[in-house]
Design an enzyme around this catalytic site. Structure first.
Site, PDB file in Angstrom:
ATOM      1  N   PHE B 128       0.855  -1.178   0.000  1.00 30.57           N
ATOM      2  CA  PHE B 128       0.000   0.000   0.000  1.00 30.57           C
ATOM      3  C   PHE B 128       0.900   1.239   0.000  1.00 30.57           C
ATOM      4  CE2 PHE B 128      -2.814   3.195   1.940  1.00 30.57           C
ATOM      5  CZ  PHE B 128      -3.771   3.195   0.942  1.00 30.57           C
ATOM      6  N   ASP B 200       1.895  -4.955   8.279  1.00 29.12           N
ATOM      7  CA  ASP B 200       0.740  -4.063   8.220  1.00 29.12           C
ATOM      8  C   ASP B 200      -0.504  -4.954   8.097  1.00 29.12           C
ATOM      9  OD1 ASP B 200      -1.378  -2.420   7.456  1.00 29.12           O
ATOM     10  OD2 ASP B 200      -0.132  -1.137   6.198  1.00 29.12           O
ATOM     11  N   TYR B 225     -10.534   1.294  10.737  1.00 27.66           N
ATOM     12  CA  TYR B 225     -11.772   1.649  10.034  1.00 27.66           C
ATOM     13  C   TYR B 225     -12.212   0.657   8.960  1.00 27.66           C
ATOM     14  CZ  TYR B 225      -8.434   4.110   6.861  1.00 27.66           C
ATOM     15  OH  TYR B 225      -7.396   4.454   6.031  1.00 27.66           O
ATOM     16  N   LYS B 226     -11.519  -0.481   8.857  1.00 30.42           N
ATOM     17  CA  LYS B 226     -11.932  -1.480   7.867  1.00 30.42           C
ATOM     18  C   LYS B 226     -12.737  -2.575   8.586  1.00 30.42           C
ATOM     19  CE  LYS B 226      -7.905  -0.332   5.017  1.00 30.42           C
ATOM     20  NZ  LYS B 226      -8.582   0.265   3.850  1.00 30.42           N
ATOM     21  N   ARG B 374     -12.603  -4.135  -7.116  1.00 29.29           N
ATOM     22  CA  ARG B 374     -12.313  -4.739  -5.822  1.00 29.29           C
ATOM     23  C   ARG B 374     -13.614  -4.960  -5.062  1.00 29.29           C
ATOM     24  NH1 ARG B 374      -8.468  -2.002  -1.228  1.00 29.29           N
ATOM     25  NH2 ARG B 374     -10.286  -0.671  -1.039  1.00 29.29           N
TER      26      ARG B 374
END
Lengths: 415, 415
Positions: B128, B200, B225-226, B374
């Site tokens: 990322f 990560d 937040y996922k 996605r």
């Protein structure tokens, strides 16, 4: 006003003609509390709870991921930064909301050291500790022989800023004493010797008019949860003079600071302007609460805020002197209002216990080690009559020795 | 299940016996939306709005500054960290909530480099981007000749980790493809060569059982937040193995990381243990929202989460293959469920427009440049029937060429 005319009634009359009086009704204030700690955590604006409910239920809950565009989450840091720029006298593309004050200090000092070959960083030993801690961490981390030169007085400060100094890092209004430094004069003095200046505005933003641009300030950081009433741990802000923005890089180069964050390129390319000081994804709910506090402040004439802040401080000092002189409170703030921010501090050997007893009576000030009683005056919701009543409670605490109880021993309170 | 038995009805039957089905009712989900983007922003738990209202109105509004002690604000970062430790298989004093994922990555990699004389940092070019950007910023800032060695495949990764490597920084589940790395094997491989490892967990925490402790992981960071459903820009977390905590320092040494923050000492003295990775004052309102999401997750059997995640992903792949084979979607995720996280990605030259058309039909997936569609499967609120219906909509978009409209051009969406 002569002392014999200083009465509760007279204070109420001052409130009746106070041009800021209407703002008090825009805050949720608990009944039976006199809150003199808005310099630590500002009070809750009435508009905040409905706005947060909207962000949570409608924006997050209903519109989900689309809110990044639909509700301007993506631009929030710059949008709220622009609003804050008007409160601190900066151009609208010179301010950004991001991270915490500590982290923003790291960014701007690192950016300044990148521009300057000097090895000396000047600050005050009595600066707010996190500022010193961040400088320490930065210096150790860089490992390039930078040194912290700490001074103990304003006089020492002048001489400490010599041609070897890279950056001067100062807090405009002292958290401990409320002493206010001369931002424009010190900035000019430092810049004349080739140094850059970073101001921490934690205790001044929202408490008085500021003129960062006209003072030629290089960098600044500030806090959202004190006089901006942005809520506990609200995101902080930072300022970088326009003339420096495209010349500097900061080490916390996260994707929100990239020129094209959604191109997902493997290499960092700093966004133009202030946006390069953004790092990771910002906490949107807390940021929305900050925006409400800032919006409220935008409608307030800051000259009146400062005027009332001075009036409340002078009233408090005078009443403590009249009513409590026998108990040995020593003024720790400058006597001259031109030399202080929006708080009045006294020292007293029993300071901690006195504050606890006062809180029990509904007067909320706070204590700072080793012996400081700290009273903040947030002019949007503190009235003259609150100052009167607070001093009467202080007098009661001292007269009745209410502070002298085992339960009023030390524990933790946050600035 | 044979293909001719794969029907909407069969999907509903699978939902009827799904042990996770009851959790769906704990979320506020907009009607007529199939949300396959929980890997970008998790949905809103029903318990969040009332809890946030309580934090804002009662804790901030009524109890004001006293809430730092009275309502445990001061301990919140460690308290929520302890809860997350159970979700990621760590000891309860190894995890902390703080700042953003980007900033936490900076802290832990800086701490690792402090311990290791090596100059090479290994990562993936397809990591990322913010992780790479933060490494770039850190390297430039340190100015000590560290180098980023980026690899393009898992095979290359093995050989790239040699005796010169200081730190390996990897994302467990790829944001682009959902490909999952073998955490324990790679950690052991790197450590055997003397390197430290930073994981990560942005796309894995909350989506599957993790065993950081038993895998011997050195450091990790992750996102709130996922799959933890902590709200937009929720504070992130970090993990530091207990054996390392008191040996490391991190450069962002703010007052919340001090051993005695309220002594207001001028010099930094790192707190023992994980607390030294705290920096400034945390955003309490956003942190409270995160805690609700984490609390919800604590009641969920993670083995079931993983099982359903695999089932939903396989169902989606199979249905796309059956229903949409003629339109040339290329699977970008590993076909073997053991090799992927909780998302399925396809490439298609018209990917961006197809995603826009799908969103218009109420199926929310997202697009990642240059051509990736996605779809994330959050097992707590995505049903088998949602997968069925989503693929029917995708088929409709392709059959009717609904994607082929001028309005479906590129704009920004956040991961």
């Amino acid at each position: 006003m002569p002392s014999h005319l200083l009465t509760q009634h007279a204070c109420k009359e001052l409130d009746a003609v106070d041009p800021l009086a209407p703002f008090r009704s825009q805050f949720e204030l608990p009944e039976h509390i006199i809150y003199l700690d808005g310099n630590s955590l500002g009070a809750l604006p009435k508009a905040t709870a409905p706005r947060i409910s909207q962000v949570v239920q409608q924006e997050w809950g209903r519109d989900l991921i689309s809110s990044w565009n639909k509700h301007g989450w993506w631009q929030a840091q710059q949008r709220v930064g622009r609003k804050i720029s008007r409160i601190i006298g900066a151009a609208d593309d010179e301010v950004l909301v991001a991270d915490s004050t500590s982290i923003n200090l790291f960014k701007v000092v690192a950016a300044a050291l990148d521009l300057h070959p000097g090895k000396i960083i000047v600050s005050e030993r009595a600066n707010f500790p996190t500022d010193l801690y961040m400088l320490e961490g930065l210096i150790r981390h860089l490992g390039r022989g930078h040194q912290l030169r700490l001074v103990d007085s304003s006089e020492e400060l002048r001489t400490a800023i010599d041609g070897d100094v890279a950056v001067v890092v100062l807090t405009h209004v002292s958290y401990r004493t409320g002493r206010m430094l001369h931002m424009a004069a010190i900035t000019a003095h430092a810049q004349a010797r080739g140094a850059m200046v970073v101001w921490d505005l934690a205790h001044s933003a929202g408490a008085m008019p500021l003129q960062l641009s006209s003072a030629g300030v290089d960098f600044a950081v500030g806090c959202g949860y004190k006089f901006l009433n942005g809520g506990p741990g609200a995101p902080a802000f930072l300022y970088v003079a326009k003339r420096l923005q495209d010349r500097v890089q900061q080490p916390l180069s996260g994707w929100f600071g990239h020129a094209r964050p959604f191109a997902f390129e493997p290499s960092f390319d700093a966004a133009p302007g202030i946006q390069r000081f953004q790092c990771g994804t910002p906490p949107i709910i807390s940021l929305a609460a900050l925006e409400v506090g800032v919006d409220l402040m935008l409608g307030v004439p800051l000259a009146h805020v400062r005027e009332k802040s001075v009036a409340l401080g002078c009233l408090f000092m005078r009443l403590v002197d009249l009513e409590c002189f026998e108990w040995g409170f020593q003024l720790a703030s400058p006597g001259d209002p031109a030399e202080r921010g929006s708080q009045i501090c006294f020292t007293h050997p029993e300071g901690y216990s006195i504050i606890q007893a006062l809180i029990r009576l509904g007067v909320v000030g706070d204590f700072r080690a080793p012996d400081i009683l700290r009273f903040g005056f947030a002019p949007l919701y503190v009235r003259h009559v609150d100052v009167w009543d607070a001093v009467q409670k202080l007098k009661l605490v001292m007269q009745e020795r209410l502070w002298d109880r085992a339960e009023y021993r030390r524990s933790a309170v946050v600035t």
